[in-house]
Design a protein around this motif. Structure first.
Motif, PDB file in Angstrom:
ATOM      1  N   CYS A 306       0.830  -1.218   0.000  1.00 40.86           N
ATOM      2  CA  CYS A 306       0.000   0.000   0.000  1.00 40.86           C
ATOM      3  C   CYS A 306       0.860   1.261   0.000  1.00 40.86           C
ATOM      4  O   CYS A 306       1.863   1.344   0.702  1.00 40.86           O
ATOM      5  CB  CYS A 306      -0.915  -0.003   1.234  1.00 40.86           C
ATOM      6  N   CYS A 308      -0.151   4.281   1.000  1.00 43.57           N
ATOM      7  CA  CYS A 308      -0.689   5.333   1.871  1.00 43.57           C
ATOM      8  C   CYS A 308       0.285   5.673   3.002  1.00 43.57           C
ATOM      9  O   CYS A 308       1.163   4.865   3.354  1.00 43.57           O
ATOM     10  CB  CYS A 308      -2.049   4.898   2.426  1.00 43.57           C
ATOM     11  N   CYS A 311       0.835   3.111   5.857  1.00 48.80           N
ATOM     12  CA  CYS A 311       1.644   1.932   5.524  1.00 48.80           C
ATOM     13  C   CYS A 311       3.088   2.287   5.202  1.00 48.80           C
ATOM     14  O   CYS A 311       3.993   1.465   5.379  1.00 48.80           O
ATOM     15  CB  CYS A 311       1.030   1.202   4.326  1.00 48.80           C
ATOM     16  N   HIS A 337      -5.872   4.864   5.233  1.00 52.62           N
ATOM     17  CA  HIS A 337      -5.504   3.572   4.632  1.00 52.62           C
ATOM     18  C   HIS A 337      -6.701   2.926   3.926  1.00 52.62           C
ATOM     19  O   HIS A 337      -6.612   2.499   2.773  1.00 52.62           O
ATOM     20  CB  HIS A 337      -4.951   2.597   5.670  1.00 52.62           C
TER      21      HIS A 337
HETATM   22 ZN   LIG Z   1      -2.156   1.766   3.551  1.00 53.02          ZN
END
Ligand SMILES: [Zn+2]
Ligand SMILES: O=c1[nH]cnc2c(CCNCC3CCCCC3)c3[nH]c(NCc4cccs4)nc3cc12
Length: 374
Positions: A306, A308, A311, A337
């Motif tokens: 991920c 984001c 993460c 997220h």
């Molecule tokens: Zn994430």
């Protein structure tokens, strides 16, 4: 330059799935699309720039909450919802009807509309197709929803038929009250519960009235995924091909994949934001409960694939700590997220439809989800 007229551009197909673009006065929406829910003129725990960073192009505004507080006329005087919440992109507002039935107290429905008391201060209010359409106009909604009644599940065919026909009468009154403007649209809502003949009658009634888009209502109300998909199969086939289809209140990731495969273009659901605030994270390997103690020593990211901030910059151990400590940052990071995961799932679906590889995408999605978190 934003195309002045509201229009749906069909860019491709893969089976019944469509790749498209909705052109509006406030910008373009690539479809299939997921619309984050902005209840009290905010996507909870998110600044608008953070919502945009997830990839969201359109958000939902909430008529029920905004008519009660701060009031539709006030938002209108202040320049409309785009200015008020600092979201320059398209905003779709719901009609308020669904939330009256699920949130307000002491409500009384009649053939003309619904009278209810505010869950905030007990004050009395009334919503009719005309007033709902006027409120959404005052909010300056890019996309206005018709005032409808969501038929409960289960309902006997006769009950579903009369409920649907009431919604069709309200759809006509909503359409007549709509102030048409370049780049703005209004969607009708198909009802008919799980009965194919009623779904077809409803879709035909709305197409005869004529809307810029068509929502599929009365689903995701407890009927289960199988019956929802069955209802979708019959409904999308009888809706105009050249207009967007919006499945209301859906859903979990597998709902989105299955519904896109059946011809749905737009979705809204409180799940990624509401469950994110309780610690539930959506990942490629299914859902993960970040409040679970198993994460307390885990230095890995929540989802290594991920992009984001949650993460890229934090560990599972830290997210676990924030959720256990009821820290606001935990709400912010898990909401970011989950919305990023939903947007990347939709982007993956759009790419697969464009490449004609939706079946392979679906198989890979299902295999990964079945893997479970490690
Ligand atoms: Zn994430
Ligand atoms: O026929 C319908 N007519 C109108 N709205 C419906 C909604 C609300 C969609 N989200 C609105 C948002 C507006 C901004 C605030 C948040 C909601 C539905 N949601 C669901 N399932 C999800 C469900 C959620 C809760 C109980 S079921 N089925 C729905 C069916 C209808």
């Amino acid at each position: 330059m934003t195309d002045p007229a509201f229009r749906f551009e069909l860019l491709g197909h893969d089976g019944a799935a469509r790749l498209g673009r909705v052109h509006t006065a406030h910008g373009v929406v690539d479809t299939p699309t997921f619309m984050p829910v902005g209840t009290a003129a905010t996507v909870k725990a998110m600044k608008p720039e953070d919502v945009a960073a997830t990839g969201a192009q359109i958000v939902l505004g909430n008529t029920y909450h905004l008519m009660l507080r701060p009031g539709a006329e006030r938002v209108g005087r202040l320049g409309g919802l785009h200015r008020f919440m600092n979201w320059p992109g398209p905003i779709l507002t719901d009609s308020g009807g669904f939330q009256v039935m699920s949130l307000s107290k002491l409500r009384r429905m009649d053939k003309d509309g619904v009278t209810f008391r505010s869950h905030l201060d007990g004050s009395e209010h009334r919503l009719t197709p005309e007033r709902s359409t006027e409120i959404q106009h005052l909010l300056d909604a890019t996309i206005t929803m018709a005032f409808d009644e969501c038929t409960p599940f289960p309902s006997e065919p006769e009950v579903a038929a009369s409920s649907m026909r009431l919604s069709m009468a309200w759809a006509k009154r909503s359409r007549d009250a709509f102030v048409a403007r370049q780049g703005y649209g209004q969607f009708g809502i198909v009802q008919g519960s799980v009965y194919p003949d009623l779904r077809a009658e409803s879709a035909a009634a709305l197409a005869a009235i004529g809307f810029e888009g068509y929502a599929i209502g009365g689903l995701a109300v407890g009927e289960g995924q199988e019956r929802m998909f069955a209802a979708l199969d019959v409904t999308t086939q009888v809706l105009p091909e050249d207009r967007p289809r919006y499945l209301m209140g859906v859903g979990k990731p597998s709902d989105l994949v299955g519904s896109v495969r059946r011809g749905v273009d737009m979705f809204d659901c409180v799940l990624p934001t509401r469950s994110g605030r309780t610690g539930q994270a959506f990942t490629r390997r299914g859902t993960v409960n970040m409040r679970n103690a198993r994460h307390q020593d885990d230095g890995r990211p929540l989802d290594e694939a991920c992009r984001c901030p949650a993460c890229r910059q934090y560990s599972r151990a830290y997210l676990h700590h924030l959720m256990r400590s009821e820290e606001v940052l935990g709400l912010m990071l898990l909401t970011t997220h989950n919305l990023t995961y939903y947007q990347d799932l939709m982007a993956g679906l759009r790419g697969a439809i464009a490449a004609g590889t939706l079946d392979a995408f679906t198989a890979a999605f299902e295999a990964e989800q079945a893997q479970g978190d490690i």
